[in-house]
Write a protein that holds these residues in place. Structure first.
Motif, PDB file in Angstrom:
ATOM      1  N   TYR A 190       0.768  -1.252  -0.065  1.00 36.31           N
ATOM      2  CA  TYR A 190       0.113  -0.160   0.012  1.00 36.31           C
ATOM      3  C   TYR A 190       0.857   1.043   0.131  1.00 36.31           C
ATOM      4  O   TYR A 190       0.618   2.118  -0.891  1.00 36.31           O
ATOM      5  CB  TYR A 190      -0.959   0.033   1.228  1.00 36.31           C
ATOM      6  N   ALA A 191       1.827   1.298   0.933  1.00 34.49           N
ATOM      7  CA  ALA A 191       2.702   2.436   0.877  1.00 34.49           C
ATOM      8  C   ALA A 191       3.662   2.721  -0.302  1.00 34.49           C
ATOM      9  O   ALA A 191       3.538   3.788  -0.587  1.00 34.49           O
ATOM     10  CB  ALA A 191       3.731   2.377   2.309  1.00 34.49           C
ATOM     11  N   LEU A 192       4.095   1.562  -0.917  1.00 31.81           N
ATOM     12  CA  LEU A 192       4.604   1.517  -2.041  1.00 31.81           C
ATOM     13  C   LEU A 192       3.939   2.026  -3.161  1.00 31.81           C
ATOM     14  O   LEU A 192       4.503   2.904  -4.020  1.00 31.81           O
ATOM     15  CB  LEU A 192       5.342   0.306  -2.378  1.00 31.81           C
ATOM     16  N   ILE A 193       2.618   1.657  -3.362  1.00 33.32           N
ATOM     17  CA  ILE A 193       2.230   1.879  -4.703  1.00 33.32           C
ATOM     18  C   ILE A 193       1.487   3.309  -4.295  1.00 33.32           C
ATOM     19  O   ILE A 193       1.500   4.213  -5.272  1.00 33.32           O
ATOM     20  CB  ILE A 193       0.800   1.092  -4.703  1.00 33.32           C
ATOM     21  N   LYS A 194       1.273   3.795  -3.103  1.00 24.21           N
ATOM     22  CA  LYS A 194       0.588   5.246  -2.934  1.00 24.21           C
ATOM     23  C   LYS A 194       1.781   6.057  -3.378  1.00 24.21           C
ATOM     24  O   LYS A 194       1.491   7.151  -3.502  1.00 24.21           O
ATOM     25  CB  LYS A 194       0.399   4.950  -1.551  1.00 24.21           C
ATOM     26  N   GLY A 195       2.992   5.773  -2.897  1.00 27.55           N
ATOM     27  CA  GLY A 195       4.272   6.718  -3.223  1.00 27.55           C
ATOM     28  C   GLY A 195       4.640   6.634  -4.632  1.00 27.55           C
ATOM     29  O   GLY A 195       5.483   7.431  -5.042  1.00 27.55           O
ATOM     30  N   SER A 196       3.939   5.817  -5.573  1.00 26.58           N
ATOM     31  CA  SER A 196       4.363   5.718  -7.005  1.00 26.58           C
ATOM     32  C   SER A 196       3.564   6.642  -7.737  1.00 26.58           C
ATOM     33  O   SER A 196       2.869   7.555  -7.136  1.00 26.58           O
ATOM     34  CB  SER A 196       4.211   4.346  -7.542  1.00 26.58           C
ATOM     35  N   ASP A 197       3.824   6.957  -9.227  1.00 24.04           N
ATOM     36  CA  ASP A 197       3.057   7.616  -9.672  1.00 24.04           C
ATOM     37  C   ASP A 197       1.738   6.986 -10.570  1.00 24.04           C
ATOM     38  O   ASP A 197       1.138   7.743 -11.488  1.00 24.04           O
ATOM     39  CB  ASP A 197       3.894   8.165 -10.902  1.00 24.04           C
ATOM     40  N   LEU A 198       1.197   5.591 -10.027  1.00 24.03           N
ATOM     41  CA  LEU A 198       0.129   5.072 -10.431  1.00 24.03           C
ATOM     42  C   LEU A 198      -0.936   5.844  -9.862  1.00 24.03           C
ATOM     43  O   LEU A 198      -1.029   6.468  -8.852  1.00 24.03           O
ATOM     44  CB  LEU A 198       0.405   3.746 -10.007  1.00 24.03           C
ATOM     45  N   HIS A 199      -1.992   5.568 -10.547  1.00 21.80           N
ATOM     46  CA  HIS A 199      -3.682   5.997  -9.829  1.00 21.80           C
ATOM     47  C   HIS A 199      -4.065   5.246  -9.139  1.00 21.80           C
ATOM     48  O   HIS A 199      -4.923   4.438  -9.332  1.00 21.80           O
ATOM     49  CB  HIS A 199      -4.394   6.367 -11.338  1.00 21.80           C
ATOM     50  N   PHE A 200      -3.508   5.172  -7.751  1.00 21.94           N
ATOM     51  CA  PHE A 200      -3.970   4.258  -6.601  1.00 21.94           C
ATOM     52  C   PHE A 200      -5.118   4.596  -5.816  1.00 21.94           C
ATOM     53  O   PHE A 200      -5.226   5.906  -5.519  1.00 21.94           O
ATOM     54  CB  PHE A 200      -2.744   4.108  -5.857  1.00 21.94           C
TER      55      PHE A 200
END
Lengths: 328, 328
Positions: A190-200
């Motif tokens: 969750y933390a990793l994807i939230k920190g990415s440029d993906l539309h999470f």
């Protein structure tokens, strides 16, 4: 394009697989199909169309066979069919056989996209809001948070390129929608994807899969497998209950006959055969995994998916996306 | 018996919960129901039967509220209702509120059975082969192999004592039936359970849950939650599709009307409300967890389950089973 088809894998192989290949051969006469099977299968199907070429293999990887045995079975149908992609004789390979063997052959022969540690199986889900993507559904029972981020990236490219969604919404599968839900793996991802440029868009639950308020749901391969097979089981049970009830009396049978088209529409909306296959994501080549219980129609759909991957230059686009967005 | 009911928890609280309590009060006039709710709720239901006692609480634990706040809300409905079991004023507590808060209150106030590290939520699944058990379905997102063995033992006692199965078959939920399937957790639990004296039948898949060729399926709380909610989602989608189709024309409506009883039978077979609740397993007291979306009927079913647990002396039998079979 040229598609290699493993005739020997699947519960209804080789019959259903060949029939599916024939559907493809007729629908796309410009394509060339390379059918890989045991010699005795060839004799059972003597009259193949001109755009089908039969290639003899020497062995078959059984569904429950230890994948480690693959290296000693380089004459197996899945190895030989995948090798045709490696040598450039085919543009894609399709199999309904052992997923583990197919993944091992594809990883060893085609190699991984730089930045993708392990390939994933993505499946298209027929939801109330159109075709959406769920991955991984069985390739990786054990995942790291970084691997789930990789799956999220691959899923987003898939949703954009093959399902035509702009800025696809990516979610994690968990036991609740709140941020603190999920196991350790999900919370870290969750933390990793939230920190990415993906539309999470955060976590979704099992019941959200078919509503389709997302484009991509990411999970480890065991969770994804449990989710789709639980849904399959529920659909099968309801269909069985309906069948029992609607044949329980003459009156029921008569009324059910009047609703034949309606029931057909319901079945069609739930039809996994329409999607029939899933590409192994993260490999430098197209390898389409089919359900073990694939019908001829499923193989036909898998062939259409292989064509779509090929004409969209999907593997190169995925590779480019990973080059542009290196994993931290 | 005396049952404490948390009136404030659940999507349809307090209305549905009170209605469920009234169903119980009327069905079992010999029982005593202790209804715990905010004072304003009492005024809305002035005419309670004689065997209902209304107890005022001062606050409510919200569904998404951090469970750590429970210790500062000892006037909350779930804490007060659970405390009635601790003090011996009630024999069981029922809630459809925050499962986390209910589990925390039960663990803190009632304590765990010796040998049970963490409590689990077991749900009864209506399968083609009768009522079977799935656990954990949400209490523990992260589990150790030893904890899954504990769940297996608790599930087996439940299946024997409350579902009346002799020598219940216990399985693990995985992404395939072979021994090498599953993630690291499942593979390690497989070895542990295989080495125990339980009637272990190996791994089952998501699609096997509704076939019922087992008595107990064990899994971590996230996998179990994903499985049941995925099945729920599939059932909801089919029902929605059927409804659309069967109201799509006058002809369809007329035929569907002839099949009214048949559709009712299908719905009944799938009806989770019939089961309506699940005991927290592993605690020294009876605490029944209900679905957030519980109807009055679900609360009624949960009450019947509480009665069954009480009259079967379930907690003592579970404790005795753990004394006899200490965890290695």
């Amino acid at each position: 394009m040229r598609i290699a088809i493993d005739l020997m894998g699947g519960d209804y192989a080789p019959q259903a697989i060949i029939e599916g290949a024939l559907l493809l051969a007729r629908a796309y006469p410009e394509d060339r199909l390379l059918l890989v099977g045991l010699p005795q299968v060839k004799t059972a199907f003597p009259d193949l169309p001109d755009n089908c070429l039969y290639l003899d293999c020497g062995s078959v990887m059984a569904m429950d066979e230890d994948v480690r045995g693959l290296m000693r079975k380089k004459d197996s149908s899945i190895w030989m069919a995948t090798e045709l992609v490696k040598t450039g004789e085919a543009d894609a390979v399709i199999s309904a056989g052992s997923t583990g063997a197919q993944m091992a052959a594809a990883t060893l022969l085609l190699g991984r996209i730089p930045g993708c540690e392990r390939p994933a199986i993505a499946t298209v889900v027929p939801t109330a809001a159109g075709a959406k993507l769920l991955l991984d559904v069985g390739a990786n029972a054990d995942c790291s948070p970084e691997l789930l981020l990789t799956f999220a990236r691959m899923g987003a490219v898939y949703a954009e390129q093959l399902l035509n969604y702009d800025n696809p919404r990516v979610a994690l599968l968990a036991n609740g929608t709140e941020e603190h839900k999920g196991n350790k793996l999900v919370r870290e991802a969750y933390a990793l994807i939230k920190g990415s440029d993906l539309h999470f868009i955060g976590n979704l639950e099992g019941r959200d899969i078919l509503t389709g308020n997302y484009e991509v749901i990411v999970c480890d391969g065991m969770s994804g497998n449990i989710a789709i097979k639980s849904m399959e089981g529920a659909v099968a049970m309801i269909m069985q209950l309906l069948k029992q009830e609607l044949t329980s009396s003459l009156k029921a049978k008569a009324a059910a006959a009047m609703l034949k088209n309606n029931f057909r529409n319901v079945r069609k909306a739930l039809d996994q055969e329409e999607y029939g296959g899933a590409p192994l994501l993260g490999l430098s080549g197209i390898s389409i995994v089919c359900h073990g219980g694939s019908s001829a129609k499923s193989i036909f759909s898998a062939g259409k998916l292989a064509r779509k991957c090929h004409t969209n230059d999907f593997v190169n686009k995925l590779t480019a996306a990973f080059m542009a967005e290196p994993i931290q």
